[in-house]
Structure formats: structure tokens, C-alpha cells
Write an enzyme that holds these catalytic residues in place. Structure first.
Site, short mmCIF file in Angstrom:
data_model
loop_
_atom_site.label_atom_id
_atom_site.label_comp_id
_atom_site.label_asym_id
_atom_site.label_seq_id
_atom_site.Cartn_x
_atom_site.Cartn_y
_atom_site.Cartn_z
N SER A 1 0.84 -1.19 0.00
CA SER A 1 0.00 0.00 0.00
C SER A 1 0.88 1.25 0.00
CB SER A 1 -0.95 -0.04 1.19
OG SER A 1 -1.97 0.92 1.08
N ARG B 1 -11.93 6.56 9.64
CA ARG B 1 -11.44 5.18 9.67
C ARG B 1 -12.47 4.23 9.10
NH1 ARG B 1 -7.12 2.02 9.12
NH2 ARG B 1 -7.19 0.16 10.43
N ASP C 1 -8.58 -6.70 -4.65
CA ASP C 1 -8.18 -5.35 -4.23
C ASP C 1 -8.78 -4.33 -5.18
OD1 ASP C 1 -6.96 -3.01 -3.43
OD2 ASP C 1 -4.91 -3.78 -3.50
N HIS D 1 -8.01 -5.30 -0.26
CA HIS D 1 -6.71 -4.62 -0.23
C HIS D 1 -5.83 -5.10 0.92
CE1 HIS D 1 -3.75 -1.46 -0.70
NE2 HIS D 1 -3.97 -1.05 0.54
N ASP D 2 -6.43 -5.43 2.05
CA ASP D 2 -5.66 -5.85 3.23
C ASP D 2 -5.07 -7.24 3.10
OD1 ASP D 2 -5.65 -3.60 4.75
OD2 ASP D 2 -7.21 -4.22 6.14
#
Length: 391
Positions: free
Chosen positions: A165, A234, A331, A364-365
Site C-alpha cells: 500500500s 477510519r 483489491d 486490499h488488506d
């Protein structure tokens, strides 16, 4: 050497670690000059190291963290710690980044709240936290600070820089800013420049913070903090790190209370409860102003415009490293097509490039989640780079 193979080391850790600090730029005419032209000093860098630097100093690996990370990449600060560092599954004895073989360094980035100088640090001119008096920084500025730390540690060459990232952006910047100091680059779930979609999500998150009545134009230290705005920021960001499939599998449309809707504007669905929990956890460990600065740095990152280059191919003309680029099928923040654009730019410069798209449904994580294939890819790349390095 034999091909890397990760042993079952889930319960193996680097153990108890210590956060260290290095300060520079405190003397006359020694301030750090940023890309914007602003100057700042002194600058303190928080960092951790694992493993031992070899006598030849050829085994150093710099791990670069993402937006909400910090220098605590592996291990525990004490036996009472409930959680280890953020990449415990990858960094440690016998793991993908094997601390029995490599000297691993990780530093909190400039502008963050992980111990390195940022907007919540004390401004020596006022004796108060910088707030918005802290200058806007770039990914390049972050890398410059990391280079100064390596100079302090006596590390002239890096076997590899590794990041996912925002950490991947830093890794790419390292290959261009200091091409003769980096043998290998591992760029995971990253991009050469933010899309309009990524910038849009960051701006929505920043607005959530800046419209919180407690934000006070960044000068909230010592008083009520913009916790609601940061929690919402967040929550917005966390959605972009997941995937439709992951959220469907984990939550679906399940209700928090299984009997019926509440018919109020409170929590009805499990996914709502989850996001509020993520927001409240983040508020407890992160600084709202740091969120503004770090997301802005990510938005400014653009290798196609770097140094006046007209294209990514031109930007990578100075690169000398070998590269491993990894993307993940689910992602949608930095989709695989962006990694393929990076790979094409690297190959057009005749660079040694390996690319892998890993099938993963967690979004994405995915680069943070234990994955034996990813560990093997990274371990093999580091070993080949060490065997074939020009350093």
C-alpha cells in the site's frame, strides 16, 4: 543456497523488542528541507530492528509500513502485550522475511503518530504540538528521513525494501531516489499514482475530520479531540480495505439483534457494529492530524510526474533494482491493472521484474493476512537477490 521454504513458524517470534529513536537536524543550517521547500528540525525517527547485520553489511531489509502502521512490525514490547507487531506473520525466524538471515529495519514515517516527528510532536518554536503548523510532507520526504536513519545505523546498501500500500509507494520511491543503495524492491498491493476514486475516498475521510467541531483547525491538543470525525474517517477507509466477498461472507445482512429491526437510527446490522468498533479502536491509537497529512502525501504521490518525467517509463529510467510486484484479485482500491502498468514501465526499462497476482477474496488488506504463497514469494525473492546481488 537451497530454495526458500517457510517452516511452520506461527508460534515463532522475534520475541521482546524495543522501540528506539534517532534525532537529527537540530543544529544551525541542519534542518530537513522538504520537497515543498519548507524546513523542519529537529526530526526524531522512531524505529525497530530485528536480527543481526552481517559483517559484509549485505543483508539489510527495510520494511515500510502503510497509512495506519508504525515501526512495530514484529515481536512484543513486553510479555503482557496482547498483540504483536502488525506483520508478525511475515517477519521473524523462519518466516518470509527471516530474521535469522536478514537484518530487518522498520521506521515510523514522517508525519505519522508512531514516534517519528509529525503534527502531534512538539514544535520547538512554540513549545506546543505543531498541529497544522507542521509542513505538508511527501512520500519522497518520508524516504529521505529513512535514508538518514540508515546512515546513522551504518547501513549503506539495502538488500531489499519491502512495503504494501503506502509502504509500496515508499519502496518504489526508494528505487528512484537512491537507486545505487537498493538491490531489490518488493511492492505489494500498491500503485504508481492514486486514481480519482482513491483520492475521493481520502478527501471524504479528511472532511469527516475537519468538519468535526472539536478539530479546531488542527489545534485540539490539550482539549476535546475530533474523535467522531476520525472514527468516521477510519470507517470510510476500512471499507476500501475489504471486498464485497469478504463483507458478504463475514456479515451478509445479519442483524445485531436477530429478532427485528429497531426502527431507530442505531445499530441494526452486524456490519454497522463492526465498523463502529473499528472506528473507536482507531481513535484510541491514532492522531487525526496525522491522518490528514499521511493521506495527503499518498494523494500527491505520482511517479508519472516525478522529477518532470512525462511517463512512468521515463521515471524508472534511473532505477537499478530488481523488482517483485504483487497484486491481489479482490483489491479494488489498487486493482491489478495498476500493478500491471507498473510492471510494463519497469520492463520497458529492461529491469528484472517478477509479477504475481494472488487470488484472495479479502480485498486490499490481503497483504497483511497470513498467506503461505506470499511468504514463499517474498522469501524466494530475498534469497535470489542476496545470491545474485551486485552489491
Amino acid at each position: 543456497m537451497s530454495e526458500y521454504s517457510a517452516r511452520d513458524a506461527d508460534d515463532v517470534s522475534v520475541g521482546i523488542v524495543e522501540k528506539k529513536f534517532y534525532t537529527f537536524g537540530g543544529g544551525t543550517n541542519q534542518a530537513l528541507v522538504l520537497e515543498s521547500g519548507a524546513e523542519i528540525g529537529p526530526v526524531t525517527v522512531a524505529y525497530e530492528t530485528y536480527g543481526q547485520l552481517s559483517p559484509a553489511k549485505d543483508n539489510a531489509v527495510l520494511v515500510l509500513h502503510a497509512l495506519s502502521g508504525d515501526c512495530h512490525v514484529a515481536g512484543y514490547y513486553s510479555k503482557a502485550d496482547a498483540k504483536p507487531g502488525w506483520w508478525e506473520n511475515m517477519v521473524g525466524p523462519g518466516k518470509g522475511i527471516d530474521t535469522d538471515r536478514y537484518f530487518v529495519i522498520c521506521a515510523s514515517i514522517l508525519g505519522s503518530c508512531g514516534g517519528t516527528t509529525g503534527p502531534c510532536a512538539t514544535n520547538p518554536a512554540s513549545g506546543k504540538p505543531y498541529g497544522l503548523d507542521f509542513p505538508v510532507v511527501t512520500v519522497g520526504d518520508m524516504v529521505t528521513v529513512q535514508r538518514k536513519l540508515l546512515d546513522h545505523l551504518g547501513v549503506e546498501k539495502l538488500l531489499a525494501v519491502v512495503g504494501g500500500s503506502l509502504g509500496g509507494m515508499q519502496a518504489l520511491e526508494w528505487s528512484l531516489r537512491y537507486p545505487d543503495r537498493v538491490a531489490g524492491v518488493i511492492a505489494l498491493a500498491t500503485t504508481m499514482r492514486h486514481s480519482a476514486l482513491a483520492i475521493a475516498f481520502n478527501e471524504i475521510a479528511r472532511q469527516a475530520i475537519m468538519t468535526d467541531p472539536n478539530w479546531n483547525k488542527g489545534h485540539y491538543y490539550g482539549g476535546p479531540k475530533p474523535d467522531t470525525g476520525l472514527a468516521v474517517a477510519r470507517m470510510i477507509g476500512h471499507v476500501t480495505y475489504l471486498s464485497d466477498e469478504a463483507m458478504r461472507r463475514k456479515f451478509g445482512r445479519r442483524l445485531q439483534e436477530k429478532d427485528a429491526f429497531s426502527f431507530q437510527f442505531d445499530i441494526d446490522f452486524e456490519v454497522e457494529s463492526y465498523l463502529r468498533h473499528q472506528g473507536s479502536k482507531f481513535v484510541a491509537r491514532f492522531d487525526a492530524n496525522s491522518f490528514l497529512y499521511v493521506t495527503k502525501a499518498a494523494d500527491y504521490f505520482d511517479l508519472e510526474r516525478r522529477g518532470g518525467a512525462g511517463s512512468a517509463v521515463e521515471a524508472f529510467a534511473a532505477a537499478r533494482s530488481r523488482f517483485l510486484v504483487v497484486s491481489f484479485t479482490s483489491d479494488w482500491l489498487y486493482p491489478t491493472y495498476q500493478s500491471k502498468e507498473l510492471v510494463r514501465a519497469l520492463k520497458k526499462n529492461g529491469l528484472n521484474v517478477s509479477f504475481c497476482e494472488i487470488k484472495a477474496d479479502c480485498g486490499h488488506d490481503a497483504f497483511l493476512i497470513p498467506n503461505k504463497r506470499l511468504s514463499s514469494l517474498i522469501g524466494n525473492f530475498l534469497e535470489r537477490t542476496r545470491d545474485e546481488s551486485r552489491f
